[in-house]
Design an enzyme around this catalytic site. Sequence first.
Site, PDB file in Angstrom:
ATOM      1  N   TRP A 266      10.205  -3.997  -1.755  1.00 13.45           N
ATOM      2  CA  TRP A 266      10.580  -5.189  -2.528  1.00 13.45           C
ATOM      3  C   TRP A 266      11.761  -4.913  -3.459  1.00 13.45           C
ATOM      4  CZ3 TRP A 266       6.049  -6.633  -6.440  1.00 13.45           C
ATOM      5  CH2 TRP A 266       5.871  -5.618  -7.359  1.00 13.45           C
TER       6      TRP A 266
ATOM      7  N   THR B 141       3.267   1.763  -2.511  1.00 14.67           N
ATOM      8  CA  THR B 141       4.258   1.887  -3.576  1.00 14.67           C
ATOM      9  C   THR B 141       5.488   1.013  -3.294  1.00 14.67           C
ATOM     10  OG1 THR B 141       3.501   4.147  -3.803  1.00 14.67           O
ATOM     11  CG2 THR B 141       5.603   3.605  -4.844  1.00 14.67           C
ATOM     12  N   GLU B 142       5.868   0.202  -4.275  1.00 12.71           N
ATOM     13  CA  GLU B 142       7.040  -0.680  -4.157  1.00 12.71           C
ATOM     14  C   GLU B 142       6.978  -1.572  -2.914  1.00 12.71           C
ATOM     15  OE1 GLU B 142       8.890  -0.730  -6.763  1.00 12.71           O
ATOM     16  OE2 GLU B 142       8.278   1.166  -7.667  1.00 12.71           O
ATOM     17  N   LEU B 143       5.765  -1.865  -2.487  1.00  6.72           N
ATOM     18  CA  LEU B 143       5.512  -2.666  -1.277  1.00  6.72           C
ATOM     19  C   LEU B 143       6.178  -2.077  -0.030  1.00  6.72           C
ATOM     20  CD1 LEU B 143       5.542  -6.473  -2.243  1.00  6.72           C
ATOM     21  CD2 LEU B 143       3.723  -4.796  -2.472  1.00  6.72           C
TER      22      LEU B 143
END
Lengths: 395, 398
Positions: free
Chosen positions: B298, B145-147
């Site tokens: 990120w 999730t979200e890198l």
Amino acid sequence: MKVLMFGWELPPFNSGGLGVACYGLAKALSQKGVEIVFVLPQKTDVRMPFAKIIFALSEENESLLRFSAYEQPRARACGKNPENLHCFTLFNLVEKYKQAAKIIARKETFDLIHAHDWLAFPAGLEAKKISKKPLVVHVHATELDRVGNQGPNQYVWDIEKNVMEKADRIIAVSNFTKNKIVNDYGIGPEKIRVVHNGIEPAEPQSASELLGAKGKNKMVLFVGRITLQKGPDYFLTAAKKILEKNPEVIFVMAGSGDMEKQVIEKAVELGIAKKVFFAGFLRGGDLAGTFRAADVFVMPSVSEPFGIAPLEALQYGVPVIISRQSGVSEILSHCLKVDFWDTDQMANQILACLKYPALHQTLRANGETEARGITWNNSAEECINVYNEILSTKI
Amino acid sequence: MMFICFYLHTHQPWRIKKYSIFDIGKNPDYFDEQKNREYLQRIVKKSYLPTNKILLDLIRKTNGRFKVSLSITGTLLEQLEKYFPEVVESFQKLVQTDCCELISETYYHSLAGLHATDEFKAQIRQQQKKLKDVFGVLPRVFRNTELMLNNQVAGIAEQMGFKAILAEGADHILGWKSPNFIYRAKNKKIRLFLRNYRLSDDVAFRFSTRTWTQWPLTAEKYSQWLNSHHGTGEIINLFMDYETFGEHQWEDTGIFEFLKTWPAETLKHPDTCFTTPSRALAILEPKAELDFPQTVSWADTERDASAWLGNKMQQQAFSDLYDLENSVKTIRRKNLLNDWRKLQTADHFYYMCTKWFSDGDVHKYFNPHESPYEAFISFMNILRDLEMRVENKQQRSN
């Protein structure tokens, strides 16, 4: 730049937010190099070291203190000294203030006139007629706000409309108020500028120890006049709903007003009188102590042109819930907002603040920081822009 | 040879309703069907359908030289299956071309990887199964999730058999190193693909920014930038939100024309190829080891988890949610488990972010709540209700 400013009252002799706002604005303006002559109708023991104060109805304007032949019978009926100002009605006083403004405008030199709210509007307009200087009127509240949008007093309404039409610029304390001026008074939006109020940093007060009644209970606070405009009845309706969920809550209402009796009766009728405390109009240490003791502050106003009390509450680290029908909701984000009539949601928000410490802490911390940034300094700057705007168009 | 790895992430949450304290104990219906459907309808029309069509055309027109990678969360797939099956079909068509690699993740787009190892693994397995069911493929590459990546997450992904992870090419991790190579996670075999955030954000964030000195971004200019890395890098990882195309950047910004043209323009360079992570793994060797002692994402300028877990409300909601894990799992009720998992979706925490709330900004994007405070109140009230339902079931089974 020199401004002749007409007000009505200043703290500590104030009945509400108008005096506080005038004081804060005048002070910030003078710090920015604007020279201020502040006119009040009656002599009171106020201190304004940064401005010259003139009391319009003082011995110097002796003739105005007397009743006219037409007024004499009423004065005698009061059974008082006809030279006693207390015998004047409010409307008499507004009229006398206007007469005095003529004398003052002839005597003083200034670049423009700035008048605060309807009580000082006629005085401001009179000064404009005499001096031919531009007039800025500052609308802190309209008659419609004061009567909770129901049945305005025609006399007041007429003064507001007439003076706003003749003024060179109108400063409204919020977009909420600007819209009222445009929609209800039919004034063109092009001469209205919005300047939101600020707040003075709270002076350290030795807060009074308040309310043994609080005990283990959580405390929800209402501060404001107990009038239709401030929505005290909605506060009580929400209180009833809250107490059904959580009986360990007390409600404190600080303020006085014409709905006091009605509101007390309503508390009795709802069966929550034991939980609702009427503190009366509080100042200084008493008010500071009340704020400090509060867990949540609620402003359920029906129609609030600005609303300075929530900013005060935030300064004391109390999370706030404010009516969407208010000017302050335009500039405050770290708070909860509610439509004044939606008492279910109001109760939900209050309960959530009391139930979830993380919510309370986050609202409190961010709200305090945000309130600190809402200063009279900003308002004064915007005000000066308005002054410059009219002074440059006049040339 | 230089590779371009173009990867798009797509997701939509099950947004929750405005849920009052007075609903607790009375209303077990937490998710706003109507609002979710409305948002989805808008995105389907503005982004998913036109973008999938362009991607498919690009693959066909370039005879498969254009390649793209996709991740589609389980929560989005579920909603698409329910309301817009034609979009699922259009994704299936892309995957069938063999030029589109699917990347795995948590089914619920959750933050479980930062907290609950078992739950994290369970959600990855659920996503793998979903992708297998819908697309017939089992992804070999993972993205969190979200890198969000740290050493522990890298370890779990390796343990679960993944060959590589997509991560943010954050300056503080890379130091002097370039994101345009493949790396290895510290003390592990699993490979890392690092997002080139400058070139990715030129499209994702700056494309329509008129104050940007490079505006307007043309296919020629962008291809030139990409191709200028020949000799200094092996792979440029362009990772962005799928919704960049048509939703973050609306059609009238020219984003679709740009998408149609930049790949062919870039391919004019004889030594530039598009690739996908699995293909690149077979060719490129890792250049060095990278250490992720703290979580890197990120998001925002901080590149951390603070937009989700930065304030007290978020932390409280997060810990209260996972406090329910044991009891939800022991009573084995599918509806309770589902509700609990849908509440894990990261978006719910993002809506509670107060970082830039006063300015009004990206955090408002498709946000159903009036403020972070309202988001917290509804979420916590729902948790209380869920807790009560769980307790009721426990008492009954005792």
